[in-house]
Each structure stands twice: as C-alpha cells, then as structure tokens.
Design an enzyme around this catalytic site. Structure first.
Site, PDB file in Angstrom:
ATOM      1  N   GLU A 131      32.891  11.260  19.942  1.00  0.00           N
ATOM      2  CA  GLU A 131      32.776  12.514  19.190  1.00  0.00           C
ATOM      3  C   GLU A 131      32.822  13.573  20.518  1.00  0.00           C
ATOM      4  O   GLU A 131      32.949  13.201  21.868  1.00  0.00           O
ATOM      5  CB  GLU A 131      31.640  12.770  18.558  1.00  0.00           C
TER       6      GLU A 131
ATOM      7  N   ARG B  69      30.625  19.896   4.622  1.00  0.00           N
ATOM      8  CA  ARG B  69      30.446  19.930   5.794  1.00  0.00           C
ATOM      9  C   ARG B  69      28.954  20.261   6.471  1.00  0.00           C
ATOM     10  O   ARG B  69      28.675  20.148   7.511  1.00  0.00           O
ATOM     11  CB  ARG B  69      31.565  20.513   6.709  1.00  0.00           C
TER      12      ARG B  69
ATOM     13  N   ASP C  43       0.847  -1.079  -0.116  1.00  0.00           N
ATOM     14  CA  ASP C  43      -0.011   0.191   0.000  1.00  0.00           C
ATOM     15  C   ASP C  43       0.832   1.225   0.105  1.00  0.00           C
ATOM     16  O   ASP C  43       1.300   1.909   0.962  1.00  0.00           O
ATOM     17  CB  ASP C  43      -0.855   0.054   1.172  1.00  0.00           C
TER      18      ASP C  43
ATOM     19  N   HIS D 122      29.593  15.019   7.621  1.00  0.00           N
ATOM     20  CA  HIS D 122      30.572  15.618   6.696  1.00  0.00           C
ATOM     21  C   HIS D 122      30.696  14.622   5.626  1.00  0.00           C
ATOM     22  O   HIS D 122      31.013  13.234   5.964  1.00  0.00           O
ATOM     23  CB  HIS D 122      31.744  15.779   7.425  1.00  0.00           C
TER      24      HIS D 122
ATOM     25  N   GLU E 224      30.417  10.946   7.014  1.00  0.00           N
ATOM     26  CA  GLU E 224      30.938  10.569   8.606  1.00  0.00           C
ATOM     27  C   GLU E 224      29.612  10.800   9.187  1.00  0.00           C
ATOM     28  O   GLU E 224      29.306  12.061   9.840  1.00  0.00           O
ATOM     29  CB  GLU E 224      32.083  11.580   8.695  1.00  0.00           C
TER      30      GLU E 224
ATOM     31  N   ARG F 137      38.201  23.621   9.166  1.00  0.00           N
ATOM     32  CA  ARG F 137      36.737  23.290   9.421  1.00  0.00           C
ATOM     33  C   ARG F 137      35.974  24.228   9.772  1.00  0.00           C
ATOM     34  O   ARG F 137      34.737  23.987  10.122  1.00  0.00           O
ATOM     35  CB  ARG F 137      37.161  22.187  10.832  1.00  0.00           C
TER      36      ARG F 137
ATOM     37  N   GLU G  30      35.475  17.588   1.184  1.00  0.00           N
ATOM     38  CA  GLU G  30      34.567  17.324   2.459  1.00  0.00           C
ATOM     39  C   GLU G  30      33.632  18.465   2.421  1.00  0.00           C
ATOM     40  O   GLU G  30      33.815  19.706   2.586  1.00  0.00           O
ATOM     41  CB  GLU G  30      35.235  17.310   3.496  1.00  0.00           C
TER      42      GLU G  30
ATOM     43  N   GLU H  84      31.130   8.472  16.709  1.00  0.00           N
ATOM     44  CA  GLU H  84      31.333   8.433  15.227  1.00  0.00           C
ATOM     45  C   GLU H  84      31.740   7.065  14.664  1.00  0.00           C
ATOM     46  O   GLU H  84      32.971   6.667  15.610  1.00  0.00           O
ATOM     47  CB  GLU H  84      32.208   9.561  14.498  1.00  0.00           C
TER      48      GLU H  84
ATOM     49  N   GLU I  31      27.945  11.301  12.363  1.00  0.00           N
ATOM     50  CA  GLU I  31      27.679  11.037  13.955  1.00  0.00           C
ATOM     51  C   GLU I  31      26.417  10.754  14.707  1.00  0.00           C
ATOM     52  O   GLU I  31      25.054  11.223  13.886  1.00  0.00           O
ATOM     53  CB  GLU I  31      28.243  12.455  14.493  1.00  0.00           C
TER      54      GLU I  31
END
Length: 474
Positions: free
Chosen positions: A216, A364, A55, A273, A134, A343, A362, A224, A136
């Site tokens: 973390e 983020r 359904d 990330h 990655e 970062r 990367e 993580e 977390e």
C-alpha cells in the site's frame, strides 16, 4: 475449507481429521476475537444445543459481575482448522446466549449482525446485503511503547521505513519506499511479497476467496489483501479470520502486524473501504439508468449513508486514533459527498465494469479498527433508512473535493473531527439503528459510555503513546 453444516458433520469431521482440540471463539464488544479451548474428549453434539459457560463480566462492555454467567453456542457452519496451532485444532465461531432464557444476548455483535440480515428480509426491499471490505494494515519489525509516571514514548521501526535510509544495517541496502510512494512497487522496494502470499494461502485454507494482494501507499510495510464480497454475517466472520491470519503469519516471521488506523505520523493511515450492494432473488438491485449506472434504490441507499455518516462514524471509525486518519490529504474521505471514480468523496461508485452484478457503492470512511459485525450492521441500517425515506444524496461532486474553493467547500459536509464528536452524533441520531430491534437502546448507550470511559477520557489525559497501548491490539 470444511464441509460442515450440522453438528453431526462437525463430529464426523473431527474424527476424520484427528482433531485434538476444539477452540470456541466469539467477538467482544469493541471487536477483538476471544476464545477458550476444550480437549476432544469433552466435545459432543450436545454442546451445539446446550452451549458452554463462561464469565461474561470479564468481557469488555458486557455483563456485571453479579450476572456474569453466559453461554457460547457454536455455529457448525463456521468450523475451520486453525492453520497456526501445533496440535490439530478445530475453530468454531460462537453466538452468545443468556443461560436462563437461552435467548440471544443483545450485546453480542454477531447477534446484532444476524438481526440486521433478518430485518433486511422482513422489509421486502432485498434479501441479501453484500460487503467487500478492503482492510489495510501495517507489518513492522518492532513496536515499543510505554506510559509510566516517569516516561512516555512510542517507537515503531521497519526495515522498509524511509527514516532508515542512513542507518548502519550492516550493510544498508537502500530501497526504502519514500513517504506516500509505497503503492505497487515490486521487490526489492516491496519486501513483503512472500509474507502476503503466505497470508493468502492461509486465508484460502479457511474458505476465504482472495482476489489480490499488494503493497500500500505508506512507507514501512503498509499492505492490503482484497477478499471477495460475501453476505453480512459471513463477511464479518471472515474479517475476524483475516485479522487473525495476518497477525499470526507476521508473528511467525518475527514481525508484528496491526490494523491501527494511524500508527505513522505524516504518512497514509489504514482504512477499510467497504463495497456494498443489495440483492434480491439472486438479482442485483443497485444497477440502473441513473447517475454512474446506479438505480434509484442505490441512490437512496447512498443518501442514507451520507445523512447518517456522522453517527455511523461511532461504529465504523470507532477509536480516538481513527480521527488521526480522517484528515484531508491522506486519501481519507472526510467529505460527505458521492461521485464516480472519485476517491476524495466518502462514497465512490467504482466504474471498473459495466456488468449489473458489479454495480456497488464504496463507502470510504470505515477503518479496520472497527468491530465488523457492528460496522456492517450500522451501514446496512443507514442505507435501508435512506431507501425507506427516499433520501436523495443530492448532486454528485465529480472533481477533487480537496481543491474546492471556499464557497464550494461550504456545500460539502464533513465527518466528525473526533471520536467524542462522533459519539455525540450517535446520541442525536440513532433511531434508524433501532428499527426491527436490530440495535437496542442499551447497546447504543453502552457503546457510548464504554468509548468515553475507556478511550476518549483516557487519551485526553494521557495522549499519543496511550493510543498504542489501547489500539495496537487492533
């Protein structure tokens, strides 16, 4: 890991392993795994062609009740044994098709991911996009929340929570990670080493390549587990397994895991990330002699991500709660800039290795509340648009962007400040997603209307504790 590639391989494996139950799984529109099971006596090779009915009107964001019949078509290459089932159970990840035409269902997120991979190849730019998320998550000892006419509250507890330093625990043994100091301490501050180790053993059993795990930054059990990169659809499949294993391993220990982006006030939230790169003919395309060892293609891909980031946020940070994480000061990348090793920028270029195979971006901004098929697909389409239109990302910002002066801050755009603002950005900027028929106008319109009706408007009228009711399942 099962060695299945064809329906006959699956049937042979079922017999060899004494499988009793076959579990058919697919992902709904917002991103939660759904399933139903059949006894082995009703399993046959024909199902891989003809499918099984269900359904579709009961699945969030899908069919109306007057056109509810849908089919699942299992993917034989996805076969894995469920590590938690009491009775031997084989899991098959499924695609969704229309029962009359047998065409792939346009609102099936896995179908959208598959179309992204096909479109990538059709451009001639690359033949593979790799993702390494990655994700977390938190593991708590207790979560209570309620929203009724006479009461409204949410309460989280953890044996690791720094707020429990003074609690009588008969006895309290201390060793509670301070706020923002949970990154990498050994036991007894890290109480969840064995829990994570069991998680990764289950992950490896279903074919995932785990690279490392650790505690973390936040107090109260933030963790993580990093898994090795893979192609778009394969990685989205694996992320579904990742969440399933994390949650069910925690439950086995009478604990509770969540990928909710921001369950704790005034401590770090959970991001995802996403490392990503393009390859062609087995060769990496992001390595070059440009900034931070990037190729021109990688810079243009970065430009696409940054240009379309406000619209992407509707898919990669797709909950009201996501924007409690996307605020300055919590490692949350609100600044739409790029930089090596930095970062505080939305796009970071990792510099751990000089190998061309390791060269990647990367991004983020994403968080693990997203539907991985839609999030990976949308990021790929943004990056490809950057390459196709030669969108240069501008100058890199090789400094802490959180500490820029006011004049400098004015030069760096930011992500939207709310889910509603992200949805508005998607409405303004969605043409890049429609290329090759990957996303459809119906998918985008349905996503926007669903999010507004089910999340934005609801949380606007019934705040904080309602977020737990909506998102704790993430």
């Amino acid at each position: 890991m099962t060695p299945c590639t064809t329906p006959s391989d699956v049937m042979r494996f079922i017999k060899e392993k004494g499988i009793a139950i076959v579990d058919f799984r697919f992902i709904d529109f917002p991103g939660l795994w759904q399933h139903f099971s059949v006894p082995i006596g009703d399993m046959s090779e024909d199902i891989f062609k003809e499918g099984l009915g269900f359904d579709g009107s009961s699945i969030r964001g899908w069919q109306a009740i007057n056109e509810s019949d849908m089919l699942v078509i299992p993917d034989p290459k996805s076969a894995q044994i469920d590590p938690f089932a009491v009775h031997p159970t084989l899991v098959l990840i499924c695609d969704i098709v229309e029962p009359i035409t047998h065409q792939a269902y346009t609102r099936d997120p896995r179908n959208i991911a598959k179309k992204t991979e096909a479109y990538l190849k059709s451009t001639g730019i690359a033949d593979t996009v790799y993702f390494g998320p990655e994700a977390e998550f938190f593991v708590f000892n207790s979560v209570r929340y309620e929203n009724e006419a006479n009461i409204s509250y949410a309460e989280i507890d953890s044996i690791e929570g720094h707020w429990n330093t003074g609690r009588d625990e008969g006895p309290n043994l201390g060793h509670k990670p301070r706020y923002k100091e949970g990154y990498f301490p050994v036991a007894p501050l890290d109480t969840q080493q064995d829990l994570r180790s069991e998680m990764i053993l289950h992950m490896e059993a279903v074919g995932m390549h785990v690279e490392r795990h650790h505690h973390e930054v936040a107090t109260a059990g933030q963790n993580e587990i990093d898994i090795r990169f893979d192609s778009l659809v394969n990685m989205a499949d694996m992320l579904c397994w990742y969440k399933y294993i994390v949650k069910n391993t925690a439950r086995k220990y009478k604990m509770t895991a969540t990928f909710m982006p921001k369950p704790l006030y005034q401590d770090n939230g959970s991001g995802m990330h996403c490392h990503q790169s393009l390859w062609k003919g087995g060769k990496p395309l992001f390595a070059g002699d440009g900034y931070a060892g990037l190729s021109e293609m990688a810079l243009y891909y970065t430009g696409g991500l940054l240009k379309h980031a406000p619209a992407l946020c509707a898919f990669i940070s797709p909950t009201v709660n996501s924007y409690k994480r996307l605020v300055p000061g919590y490692e949350a990348p609100v600044n739409l800039a790029y930089s090596s090793r930095n970062r505080s920028a939305a796009v970071r270029i990792p510099m751990y290795s000089a190998s061309p195979k390791a060269k990647r971006l990367e991004f983020r901004c994403p968080d693990p509340s997203c539907n991985p098929y839609l999030a990976f697909a949308a990021m790929t389409m943004a990056g490809l648009d950057g390459i196709q239109n030669k969108i240069h990302p501008g100058k890199p910002w090789d400094k802490n962007i959180y500490e820029l002066n006011e004049a400098e801050k004015a030069q760096v755009p930011s992500v939207p400040g709310s889910l509603d603002a992200a949805l508005e950005a998607l409405e303004r900027d969605s043409e890049f997603l429609l290329k090759g028929g990957v996303f459809t106008r119906d998918v985008i319109d349905t996503w926007v209307s669903y999010k507004r009706e089910k999340e934005v408007d609801v949380v606007r009228t019934r705040p904080h504790p309602m977020e737990f009711e909506l998102y704790y399942e993430v």
